[in-house]
Structures are given as C-alpha cells and as structure tokens.
Design an enzyme around this catalytic site. Structure first.
Site, short mmCIF file in Angstrom:
data_model
loop_
_atom_site.label_atom_id
_atom_site.label_comp_id
_atom_site.label_asym_id
_atom_site.label_seq_id
_atom_site.Cartn_x
_atom_site.Cartn_y
_atom_site.Cartn_z
CE LYS A 1 5.41 19.12 -7.91
NZ LYS A 1 4.41 19.89 -8.66
NE ARG B 1 -3.18 26.25 -3.72
CZ ARG B 1 -3.75 26.20 -4.91
NH1 ARG B 1 -5.07 26.31 -5.01
NH2 ARG B 1 -3.05 26.02 -6.00
#
Length: 463
Positions: free
Chosen positions: A243, A317
């Site tokens: 990020k 996820r």
C-alpha cells in the site's frame, strides 16, 4: 457478573446518592412557550439560547453557583436518537441528572454512555468526566452490557499494532473467554498447515508473530447455534503489492471484524442468551519478508478450492475463506462474518453505513428491522449472481482479486459465499470499523458497527 472490559475505565453513570445537577433537555418550542424552569428560562433568553441540536448552556443557581444546564434537542429530537452523547463531552465534571427530556429513557442513557467513550490509554493527563444518573425507567443492566460490547470493539481497534499484534489479540480473546467461562482453542504457526488452514498460514507467515486461528465455544448444545467469524488482520501493509504510506495509516483497524464479533460475543454471553455460541477469528499480520506470498501464487484452501493470488492486498478474504469453511463444517442456524474488507463498500455507502450480504430474504428483513429498532444502521447489498463468473480464475478455481475493479464489495462477498454451503443462514458484513468524524455518540476512532442490531436479532432468535 459485571461486563468484561478490555481497558478499565470509570462508569459514565452515577447513583442517586448525593446531590446531582439538573439538565433541562429542551426544544425551541420550550423556550418560545416558556414551559421550563423559570430560572433556566430567564437565563436562556438572556443568553439568546435557541435550543439548537446539541447546544449546551450552563446556568447559574440563585446564589451564583453552577445550577445546571440546558441541552438543545433541535426541532426534531427523533432525528438524532443518541444526541445525549454530546453531553458526556460538553458538561463539566460532576454528577448530573436529566430533569426533562422528550426522549426515551433507554436512548437517552445509551446515547450518553456511547458519547462518554474516551481512548486515553496513551494519554499522560486524564480529565475527570461528568456522570449521569440513569433514568429509573431505563434498562440499566442492558445499557451497560451494550456499552461494554461497543467499548471492547472500539478499544481493540484503537490500540496500535505494537500493542495489538497477533499475540496481544489472542490475549484479549482469551481474557474475554475466561471472564465468561468459555472454552478456547488456538492453532498457531506451522500447526495451521498440519490442521488444514493453509490460507491463514499463507497470509500470516511473513510476520514476526505467527499467524493463528482462535476459537471460542460457549453455551449449551441443543440451543440455536450461532457462529461468528471475524477478520483479524492486525496490520495490513498490502504485502508485496504494498500500500502507499497514506493508505497504511489506519491499517491497525484491519482487525475491526474480529473486534466487532468479540463485542457482539460479549453482549450475547453477558446476557446469558440461550444459544450455542462459537466464535472463530483468524489472526495474522500481512507483512513483507522473503517468505511472503506473491502475486501469481496459487494455494489450496481448507475447502479444497484453489485460489490464485492476483493481489496480495486482498488478503482478508483468504483468511476468512479457511475460517468460514471451518465454521461451515458444523451446521449452524446463523453464521455471521464481519470484516473490514473492501474500499468499494465505502465508496458505495460511506463510512457510517455498513453493507451486508445474504441470500436469505427473511434474515435480511429481520436484520433490517432490528437495525431500525435500535438505531444501528446497515444496508442490504445484492449477491448478484451475474458477477459470480468474475471470481473464477483461468488456471485455478478462484481469484482473490477480480480484474477491472467493478463491484468490488459484491465480488468479495461472492468469493466468500463459495466457502459456505451448510449453514441455515449466512450473512457477511463489510464494515469500516472507524468513525472518521465526531458524532454525538462517538469520537473519531475505532467504531462498533451493526453489533447492537445483531444482538437484538439474536435475542429475538432465542425467545
């Protein structure tokens, strides 16, 4: 047994013992018609107090000391059910009580309690807060229980990762379980591979603190079976798909799903609801190291489905996939997962309105009803089958990051749905877990979302 607190703090409430100062909660109509205490009315008019929503005016006594306060409700008090939270930050220290208020006692007391929250663990100087007398007709026990659950979630999210890494989160998990005499089991490190949690291990293996799967069991067999699964990414660098620095600033909150299911579990256990409760939290730190998982890798999940890694920043996820598959091995009446999962959910609904996804129309109706009953907002989003093909990969069963970037919160939910086949009802919450601006019932920081509504729903399940 008093509700569990992760961080001990003084109660926002006082008892009826001793003198308390009055708060006159008023609308503009009260000022215009003069239907309040004469001294308060005279002071309000001299000060040009118009009872705007959230406005506070301290008033003197006849002898010149502090005599009480006026609290503005605005013209439509029902539009801000937890407006009383502003009092907890606007009043000076002391003991207070509500003299008049066109609000329900429970909303008034709960609002005040929610607004009283402070995260001062790292502050050198701590001010003395005001306290409020809970109205006699309010459900004081349940209000304190809900506050404990919300404050637990907020505390866990607000604590920085140097003090809330995988080991510390396990410690908080164990402390909560011990307080309510729940059973705990933990699978750590390489044991995740031998016990078939490969995706949890994959995401967390690069961290200095080993990945782990936490499990809590409480209640009696034969009662409604409720299973809660929470994403526990204690910090998310994005992995090798790193990020930018600005996007990492709030990544201590990426365990917000875990924090929220623990807050909900607290409420359920403290209320002694007749449920067979199971809480599962996969805990990792998505770090960068020589052994970090890579874009293009393919891993087999606990369920046997293979997953191609198209973005290492779509790690939540992955760990939820193993946890949900594990949860689904025992048929449950209600399976809830909560996760700070996608930016797409924030784009769609903003930070304050968490979306939920379910194929169960009756459950969606009941959750929406509970949300409205307790003023805990949420909004149903579609599990649109037309996008299910986007979750497929060319050389694996699934991709963790569909190309194109469209409908990101929906495709994430569809990915998770592949791992739930036995539960009677399943619902996925894509929460933000953070309040980016101050509101009457919360300051800027970690936030509990949807858990008061879920608590309301679980209560109804057990009646």
């Amino acid at each position: 047994m008093a509700p569990y607190q992760f961080i001990e703090r003084p109660s926002p409430f006082n008892t009826s013992a001793g003198k308390t100062l009055p708060i006159f909660a008023v609308t503009p109509a009260h000022i215009e018609t003069g239907t309040i205490d004469p001294i308060a009315l005279d002071w309000a008019r001299k000060a040009c107090f118009t009872a705007e929503s959230g406005a506070v005016l301290l008033i003197p006594s006849a002898d010149g000391h502090l005599g009480g306060a006026l609290f503005g409700l605005g013209s439509n008090p029902s539009e801000a059910p937890f407006l009383a939270g502003k009092l907890a930050r606007a009043l000076p220290a002391g003991k207070w009580h509500i003299e008049t208020a066109p609000l329900t006692a429970n909303r008034l007391a709960l609002g005040y309690g929610l607004g009283s929250y402070r995260f001062e663990r790292y502050k050198s100087a701590k001010g003395e807060p005001p306290t409020l007398l809970i109205p006699a007709d309010a459900d004081a026990t349940d209000i304190k229980r809900q506050l404990a659950g919300v404050f637990l979630a907020r505390d866990l999210i607000n604590t920085p990762t140097n003090d809330m890494g995988p080991e510390a989160l396990e410690g908080a998990f164990r402390a909560l379980a011990a307080h309510y005499k729940a059973d705990v089991s933990v699978i750590t490190g390489e044991a995740l591979l031998t016990q078939n949690f490969p995706l949890v291990h994959t995401v967390g293996r690069a961290s200095a603190e080993a990945p782990r799967l936490l499990e809590l069991r409480w209640g009696k067999k034969g009662h409604k079976k409720v299973t809660l699964v929470g994403k526990g990414v204690c910090f998310d660098t994005g992995g090798l798909d790193i990020k930018p620095s600005a996007s990492m600033l709030l990544m201590k909150k990426d365990m917000g799903g875990a924090a929220n299911v623990l807050g909900l579990a607290l409420m359920i256990m403290d209320a002694k609801l007749k449920v067979d409760l199971r809480v599962i939290v996969p805990v990792v730190e998505n770090s960068i190291s020589a052994n970090a998982f890579r874009p293009g890798d393919i891993y087999r999940s606990r369920k046997g489905l293979t997953v191609q890694i198209d973005n290492t920043d779509a790690e939540g996820r992955l760990i939820l996939a193993d946890a949900l598959a594990y949860a689904d091995e025992e048929k449950t009446d209600l399976l809830v997962d909560m996760a700070t999962l996608t930016g797409a959910a924030r784009v769609a609904l903003g930070p304050d309105l968490p979306p939920f996804f379910t194929d169960d129309a009756d459950l969606a109706h009941d959750l929406t009803e509970a949300s409205l009953e307790v003023d805990d907002p949420m909004w149903r989003m579609p599990l649109y089958n037309g996008y299910d093909k986007d979750v497929s990969a060319r050389i694996a069963d699934l991709t963790n990051a569909p190309a194109g970037g469209m409908a990101g919160s929906i495709t994430a939910a569809l990915f998770l749905r592949r791992f739930v086949t036995n539960a009677k009802s399943w619902v996925h919450f894509d929460i933000f877990g953070w309040a980016p601006s101050e509101r009457p019932h919360s300051t800027v920081g970690g936030e509990a979302q949807a858990i008061r509504a879920l608590y309301q729903h679980v209560q109804k399940m057990t009646r």
